[in-house]
Design a protein around this motif. Structure first.
Motif, PDB file in Angstrom:
ATOM      1  N   ARG A 136      13.614   9.855 -19.467  1.00 51.41           N
ATOM      2  CA  ARG A 136      13.625  10.127 -18.025  1.00 51.41           C
ATOM      3  C   ARG A 136      14.340   8.978 -17.327  1.00 51.41           C
ATOM      4  O   ARG A 136      14.368   7.861 -17.830  1.00 51.41           O
ATOM      5  N   LEU A 137      14.899   9.273 -16.166  1.00 49.70           N
ATOM      6  CA  LEU A 137      15.559   8.249 -15.388  1.00 49.70           C
ATOM      7  C   LEU A 137      14.474   7.457 -14.668  1.00 49.70           C
ATOM      8  O   LEU A 137      13.985   7.843 -13.613  1.00 49.70           O
ATOM      9  N   MET A 138      14.061   6.346 -15.281  1.00 50.40           N
ATOM     10  CA  MET A 138      12.952   5.573 -14.722  1.00 50.40           C
ATOM     11  C   MET A 138      13.365   4.962 -13.396  1.00 50.40           C
ATOM     12  O   MET A 138      14.508   4.566 -13.211  1.00 50.40           O
ATOM     13  N   GLY A 139      12.424   4.924 -12.446  1.00 50.13           N
ATOM     14  CA  GLY A 139      12.749   4.434 -11.110  1.00 50.13           C
ATOM     15  C   GLY A 139      13.314   5.510 -10.213  1.00 50.13           C
ATOM     16  O   GLY A 139      13.656   5.259  -9.065  1.00 50.13           O
ATOM     17  N   PHE A 140      13.402   6.753 -10.774  1.00 49.37           N
ATOM     18  CA  PHE A 140      13.900   7.888  -9.982  1.00 49.37           C
ATOM     19  C   PHE A 140      12.793   8.918  -9.811  1.00 49.37           C
ATOM     20  O   PHE A 140      11.980   9.134 -10.721  1.00 49.37           O
ATOM     21  N   GLY A 141      12.775   9.579  -8.677  1.00 49.74           N
ATOM     22  CA  GLY A 141      11.804  10.641  -8.426  1.00 49.74           C
ATOM     23  C   GLY A 141      10.521  10.106  -7.844  1.00 49.74           C
ATOM     24  O   GLY A 141      10.202   8.917  -7.993  1.00 49.74           O
ATOM     25  N   HIS A 142       9.802  10.985  -7.175  1.00 48.69           N
ATOM     26  CA  HIS A 142       8.530  10.573  -6.556  1.00 48.69           C
ATOM     27  C   HIS A 142       7.747  11.823  -6.184  1.00 48.69           C
ATOM     28  O   HIS A 142       8.313  12.820  -5.768  1.00 48.69           O
ATOM     29  N   ARG A 143       6.415  11.740  -6.337  1.00 48.25           N
ATOM     30  CA  ARG A 143       5.573  12.873  -5.985  1.00 48.25           C
ATOM     31  C   ARG A 143       5.652  13.195  -4.490  1.00 48.25           C
ATOM     32  O   ARG A 143       5.603  14.343  -4.110  1.00 48.25           O
ATOM     33  N   VAL A 144       5.812  12.191  -3.690  1.00 43.24           N
ATOM     34  CA  VAL A 144       5.770  12.434  -2.230  1.00 43.24           C
ATOM     35  C   VAL A 144       7.164  12.357  -1.609  1.00 43.24           C
ATOM     36  O   VAL A 144       7.576  13.230  -0.853  1.00 43.24           O
ATOM     37  N   PRO A 167      11.980   4.574   1.361  1.00 41.85           N
ATOM     38  CA  PRO A 167      12.479   3.520   2.267  1.00 41.85           C
ATOM     39  C   PRO A 167      12.408   2.129   1.661  1.00 41.85           C
ATOM     40  O   PRO A 167      13.216   1.251   1.961  1.00 41.85           O
ATOM     41  N   ARG A 168      11.468   1.959   0.747  1.00 43.44           N
ATOM     42  CA  ARG A 168      11.307   0.651   0.097  1.00 43.44           C
ATOM     43  C   ARG A 168      12.502   0.354  -0.816  1.00 43.44           C
ATOM     44  O   ARG A 168      12.969  -0.776  -0.909  1.00 43.44           O
ATOM     45  N   ALA A 169      12.999   1.405  -1.475  1.00 44.15           N
ATOM     46  CA  ALA A 169      14.125   1.213  -2.397  1.00 44.15           C
ATOM     47  C   ALA A 169      15.364   0.759  -1.631  1.00 44.15           C
ATOM     48  O   ALA A 169      16.115  -0.118  -2.082  1.00 44.15           O
ATOM     49  N   ASP A 209       0.833  -1.210   0.000  1.00 48.08           N
ATOM     50  CA  ASP A 209       0.000   0.000   0.000  1.00 48.08           C
ATOM     51  C   ASP A 209       0.858   1.246   0.000  1.00 48.08           C
ATOM     52  O   ASP A 209       2.028   1.198   0.365  1.00 48.08           O
ATOM     53  N   HIS A 210       0.270   2.347  -0.440  1.00 49.76           N
ATOM     54  CA  HIS A 210       1.030   3.608  -0.481  1.00 49.76           C
ATOM     55  C   HIS A 210       0.112   4.808  -0.492  1.00 49.76           C
ATOM     56  O   HIS A 210       0.268   5.724  -1.286  1.00 49.76           O
ATOM     57  N   GLU A 211      -0.830   4.841   0.397  1.00 53.43           N
ATOM     58  CA  GLU A 211      -1.884   5.857   0.577  1.00 53.43           C
ATOM     59  C   GLU A 211      -2.534   6.230  -0.740  1.00 53.43           C
ATOM     60  O   GLU A 211      -2.962   5.320  -1.481  1.00 53.43           O
TER      61      GLU A 211
HETATM   62  C1  SDX Z   1       5.341   4.677  -8.162  1.00 54.00           C
HETATM   63  O1  SDX Z   1       2.415   7.926  -5.879  1.00 54.00           O
HETATM   64  C2  SDX Z   1       2.946   6.816  -5.384  1.00 54.00           C
HETATM   65  O2  SDX Z   1       2.967   6.593  -4.214  1.00 54.00           O
HETATM   66  C3  SDX Z   1       3.447   5.830  -6.436  1.00 54.00           C
HETATM   67  C4  SDX Z   1       4.211   4.634  -5.920  1.00 54.00           C
HETATM   68  C5  SDX Z   1       3.312   3.677  -5.158  1.00 54.00           C
HETATM   69  O3  SDX Z   1       3.837   2.883  -4.372  1.00 54.00           O
HETATM   70  O4  SDX Z   1       2.071   3.645  -5.464  1.00 54.00           O
HETATM   71  O5  SDX Z   1       5.289   5.020  -5.087  1.00 54.00           O
HETATM   72  C6  SDX Z   1       4.778   3.814  -7.082  1.00 54.00           C
HETATM   73  O6  SDX Z   1       4.635   5.007  -9.082  1.00 54.00           O
HETATM   74  C7  SDX Z   1       6.760   5.180  -8.045  1.00 54.00           C
HETATM   75  C8  SDX Z   1       7.155   6.171  -9.196  1.00 54.00           C
HETATM   76  C9  SDX Z   1       7.511   5.351 -10.423  1.00 54.00           C
HETATM   77  N1  SDX Z   1       7.717   6.189 -11.595  1.00 54.00           N
HETATM   78  C10 SDX Z   1       8.951   6.411 -12.109  1.00 54.00           C
HETATM   79  O7  SDX Z   1       9.993   5.969 -11.614  1.00 54.00           O
HETATM   80  C11 SDX Z   1       8.952   7.207 -13.417  1.00 54.00           C
HETATM   81  C12 SDX Z   1      10.058   8.269 -13.371  1.00 54.00           C
HETATM   82  N2  SDX Z   1       9.691   9.282 -12.410  1.00 54.00           N
HETATM   83  C13 SDX Z   1       9.033  10.477 -12.877  1.00 54.00           C
HETATM   84  O8  SDX Z   1       8.211  10.291 -13.992  1.00 54.00           O
HETATM   85  C14 SDX Z   1       8.477  11.340 -11.750  1.00 54.00           C
HETATM   86  O9  SDX Z   1       9.472  11.464 -10.822  1.00 54.00           O
HETATM   87  C15 SDX Z   1       7.207  10.911 -11.055  1.00 54.00           C
HETATM   88  C16 SDX Z   1       6.110  10.608 -12.012  1.00 54.00           C
HETATM   89  C17 SDX Z   1       7.459   9.708 -10.205  1.00 54.00           C
HETATM   90  C18 SDX Z   1       6.780  12.055 -10.135  1.00 54.00           C
HETATM   91  O10 SDX Z   1       6.392  13.089 -10.975  1.00 54.00           O
HETATM   92  P1  SDX Z   1       6.029  14.539 -10.375  1.00 54.00           P
HETATM   93  O11 SDX Z   1       5.800  14.498  -8.915  1.00 54.00           O
HETATM   94  O12 SDX Z   1       4.954  15.102 -11.229  1.00 54.00           O
HETATM   95  O13 SDX Z   1       7.388  15.317 -10.559  1.00 54.00           O
HETATM   96  P2  SDX Z   1       7.684  16.269 -11.756  1.00 54.00           P
HETATM   97  O14 SDX Z   1       7.456  15.545 -13.032  1.00 54.00           O
HETATM   98  O15 SDX Z   1       6.958  17.549 -11.518  1.00 54.00           O
HETATM   99  O16 SDX Z   1       9.262  16.483 -11.585  1.00 54.00           O
HETATM  100  C19 SDX Z   1       9.782  17.574 -10.864  1.00 54.00           C
HETATM  101  C20 SDX Z   1      11.077  17.904 -11.613  1.00 54.00           C
HETATM  102  C21 SDX Z   1      10.860  18.202 -13.110  1.00 54.00           C
HETATM  103  O17 SDX Z   1      11.920  19.032 -13.540  1.00 54.00           O
HETATM  104  P3  SDX Z   1      11.676  20.657 -13.583  1.00 54.00           P
HETATM  105  O18 SDX Z   1      10.405  20.872 -14.405  1.00 54.00           O
HETATM  106  O19 SDX Z   1      11.527  21.085 -12.146  1.00 54.00           O
HETATM  107  O20 SDX Z   1      12.922  21.209 -14.252  1.00 54.00           O
HETATM  108  O21 SDX Z   1      11.965  16.762 -11.593  1.00 54.00           O
HETATM  109  C22 SDX Z   1      12.165  16.289 -12.933  1.00 54.00           C
HETATM  110  C23 SDX Z   1      11.046  16.870 -13.772  1.00 54.00           C
HETATM  111  O22 SDX Z   1      11.455  16.992 -15.137  1.00 54.00           O
HETATM  112  N3  SDX Z   1      12.086  14.825 -12.857  1.00 54.00           N
HETATM  113  C24 SDX Z   1      12.881  13.996 -13.525  1.00 54.00           C
HETATM  114  C25 SDX Z   1      12.483  12.705 -13.110  1.00 54.00           C
HETATM  115  N4  SDX Z   1      11.466  12.788 -12.244  1.00 54.00           N
HETATM  116  C26 SDX Z   1      11.224  14.103 -12.095  1.00 54.00           C
HETATM  117  N5  SDX Z   1      13.872  14.214 -14.401  1.00 54.00           N
HETATM  118  C27 SDX Z   1      14.489  13.109 -14.892  1.00 54.00           C
HETATM  119  N6  SDX Z   1      14.178  11.838 -14.544  1.00 54.00           N
HETATM  120  C28 SDX Z   1      13.180  11.593 -13.656  1.00 54.00           C
HETATM  121  N7  SDX Z   1      12.846  10.332 -13.305  1.00 54.00           N
END
Ligand code: SDX
Length: 431
Positions: A302-310, A316-318, A231-233
Motif C-alpha cells: 500500500r502507498l503508506m502515508g496516503f489515504g484517510h478514513r475521514v 491540512p497537516r500534510a 489531537d484528531h477526534e
Molecule cells: C493516521 O483516524 C485518524 O484520524 C488517524 C490519524 C490521526 O491523526 O490520528 O490521521 C493518523 O493514522 C493517518 C493514516 C496513516 N495510515 C496510512 O498512511 C496507511 C495507508 N493508508 C491506508 O491503510 C488507509 O488509507 C487508511 C487505513 C488510512 C484508511 O483506511 P480506510 O478508511 O479503511 O480505507 P479503505 O481501506 O477502505 O480504502 C478505500 C479504498 C480501497 O480500495 P477499494 O476496495 O475501494 O478498491 O482505497 C484503497 C483501498 O484499497 N486504499 C489504498 C490506500 N488507502 C486506501 N490503496 C493503496 N494505498 C493506500 N494507502
C-alpha cells in the motif's frame, strides 16, 4: 441538543420508529439509535465504525471533505503559525487559550513533572537494546500506573489534571530514554530552562562528555509537528483510550493502550512505514512500478502515508509539514534530499492517477513527517514515538472529557452472531 427525529420503518411488520437526531455545532449530526433494539429488536451494524459516533465531544473538529482541522475552534494552520505545543496543550485540556498568567502556571506545572522516578528508570534495563521504542513506551507508560497512588480518584478533577500534566510532561523524557537505551548511551535528564521540544532534542542528542546546544530551527520544526499531531477526534488510538478509560481503569494504563493502538502501520506506525517504503522504492524511476503494486488488490503493498478514513481531500497537516520540509532541509543544506524529492514525485504522480483520484486518496499527516524527523537526526524507529509524544495531550483531553461526563458508561459494543446454533457436546470417542 436534539432537533427533529429520524423515522425508520421495519419491513418485517411495517411498524416505524422515530429516532432522535443529535445535532452538534458543526458537521454531521448523529441518529440516536439507543432505542432501536428495545423498539425494533435490531442493532446497527457498522464494522470499523465507519459511520458511528461513539460520543459527543467539544475538543476537535474535522471536515474531511474540505480538509479542515480545528482544535477547540481554532484552525490548526493558525495554531501551527502562531502558537506553541504547550499552549495548544492548555487549549486542548481547558477549552480556551491561556492568558499570560495561566500560561506561566501551566508551563511551570509541566516543567516540574518532566523527571522519572528512579525505580521506573530501572525498568528500561529489562528491555534488550534492540527493543522497538514503541514496545518500551507501552511498557513504561503502563507501569506508571504502579506509581502515583495519591492521585487515582478519576472522579476528582484535580486528580485528572495532575494525571494529564504528568503524562504530557513525562512522555518526552520516557521516549528520549528509550532512544538512549537503544544506542547504549546514558539517559539524559530534562533541563527546566528549555522549552518542550528543545528539552526533548537535548535529552536525545546530548552526551555527558560535552555541552549540547539545541538548534532553534530544529526545536521550532518539532514544536510545529507536535502541534499538528496533538489531537484528531475519535481516531483509533483515542477511541482505544476512551474504551479502556470507560471501564474505570487507571488513566496511565488507558494511555498505554492508546500507545499500543497507535503503533499499527495503518495508524501512527505509518510514519515509520513511509520512510521504509521510500527507501524500498529507492528512485523516482521505480514510482510507476510501485503505484501499480499499490493498486493491485492481490499485492499487499500500500502507498503508506496516503489515504484517510475521514479526509477525502488534502490532510491540512500534510500540507503544512510539506512546507516545513523545504525550510528544514534548506537549513541543513539537504535541499537535494533524495527521499523528499521522491516523496514529492510520488505525490505528484499518484494525484494524477485515476485510482487515487477516484478513491480520494491524498497524502496524510504521516507522508512527510518522517522527512523532517530524519533531517533532525531522529532514527526511523523513533518516528512513531514522536507521534505518541504529541498525541498524549489529545488522549488525556478525551479521557478527561469522558470522565467528567456524569452519564459516562462502560463501552460495550454488540455483534451479529454468525456461529453455530445450539448443539450438544459429543464425547471424544464419538467424534
Ligand atoms: C493516521 O483516524 C485518524 O484520524 C488517524 C490519524 C490521526 O491523526 O490520528 O490521521 C493518523 O493514522 C493517518 C493514516 C496513516 N495510515 C496510512 O498512511 C496507511 C495507508 N493508508 C491506508 O491503510 C488507509 O488509507 C487508511 C487505513 C488510512 C484508511 O483506511 P480506510 O478508511 O479503511 O480505507 P479503505 O481501506 O477502505 O480504502 C478505500 C479504498 C480501497 O480500495 P477499494 O476496495 O475501494 O478498491 O482505497 C484503497 C483501498 O484499497 N486504499 C489504498 C490506500 N488507502 C486506501 N490503496 C493503496 N494505498 C493506500 N494507502
Amino acid at each position: 441538543m436534539t432537533s427533529e427525529a429520524f423515522k425508520i420503518s421495519n419491513p418485517q411488520d411495517d411498524s416505524s420508529t422515530e429516532l432522535p437526531l443529535v445535532d452538534g455545532t458543526l458537521g454531521t449530526p448523529g441518529v440516536d439509535v439507543r432505542g432501536l433494539n428495545t423498539k425494533q429488536g435490531v442493532f446497527t451494524y457498522d464494522p470499523a465504525f465507519t459511520a458511528t459516533c461513539s460520543c459527543k465531544s467539544d475538543i476537535t473538529f474535522i471536515d474531511g471533505e474540505n480538509g479542515i482541522l480545528m482544535y477547540r475552534g481554532y484552525p490548526v494552520d493558525q495554531l501551527a503559525e502562531h502558537s506553541s505545543y504547550l499552549e495548544v496543550c492548555y487549549l486542548l485540556l481547558n477549552g480556551e487559550l491561556p492568558n499570560a498568567t495561566e500560561m506561566e502556571d501551566f508551563r511551570h506545572a509541566i516543567t516540574h513533572h518532566t523527571m522519572l522516578n528512579e525505580s521506573l528508570v530501572k525498568f528500561y534495563d529489562g528491555f534488550h537494546y534492540d527493543a522497538h521504542p514503541m514496545a518500551i513506551l507501552t511498557g513504561i507508560v503502563g507501569s506508571l500506573s504502579a506509581f502515583y497512588h495519591d492521585t487515582t480518584d478519576i472522579r476528582n478533577p484535580e486528580h485528572r489534571e495532575i494525571f494529564a500534566h504528568r503524562m504530557i510532561a513525562k512522555m518526552p523524557t520516557i521516549a528520549a530514554a528509550a532512544y538512549k537505551h537503544s544506542i547504549g548511551q546514558p539517559k539524559i535528564g530534562p533541563k527546566n530552562h528549555l522549552d518542550y521540544a528543545a528539552n526533548f532534542l537535548r535529552m536525545c542528542f546530548a552526551v555527558p562528555a560535552e555541552e549540547y546546544e539545541v538548534d532553534p530551527v530544529a526545536a521550532k520544526a518539532l514544536d510545529v509537528l507536535f502541534i499538528l499531531h496533538a489531537d484528531h477526534e475519535q481516531n483509533a488510538s483515542t477511541s482505544t483510550v476512551r474504551m479502556a478509560g470507560s471501564t474505570g481503569a487507571n488513566p496511565y494504563a488507558a494511555i498505554s493502550s492508546g500507545i499500543a493502538a497507535l503503533w499499527g502501520p495503518a495508524h501512527g506506525g505509518a510514519n515509520e512505514a513511509v520512510l521504509n517504503m521510500l527507501n524500498q522504492i529507492g528512485d523516482v524511476s521505480q514510482v510507476p512500478k510501485y503505484l501499480e503494486k499499490a493498486k493491485d488488490k492481490n499485492d499487499p503493498f500500500r502507498l503508506m502515508g496516503f489515504g484517510h478514513r475521514v479526509y477525502k481531500n488534502f490532510d491540512p497537516r500534510a500540507k503544512i509539514i510539506r512546507g516545513y520540509c523545504h525550510e528544514v532541509l534548506e537549513h541543513y543544506g539537504m535541499q537535494n534530499n533524495k527521499l523528499f524529492e521522491l516523496a514529492l514525485e510520488l505525490e505528484r504522480i499518484a494525484l494524477e492517477d485515476d485510482y487515487f483520484v477516484e478513491r480520494k486518496l491524498y497524502p496524510n499527516v504521516d507522508f512527510y513527517s518522517g522527512i523532517i524527523y530524519q533531517a533532525l537526526g531522529i532514527p526511523v524507529n523513533m518516528f512513531t514515538p514522536m507521534f505518541a509524544i504529541a498525541r498524549t495531550v489529545g488522549w488525556a483531553a478525551h479521557w478527561s472529557e469522558m470522565m467528567a461526563d456524569p452519564g459516562m458508561r462502560i463501552a460495550r459494543p454488540r455483534q451479529v452472531y454468525t456461529g453455530y446454533k445450539l448443539r450438544d457436546y459429543v464425547d471424544i470417542n464419538n467424534r
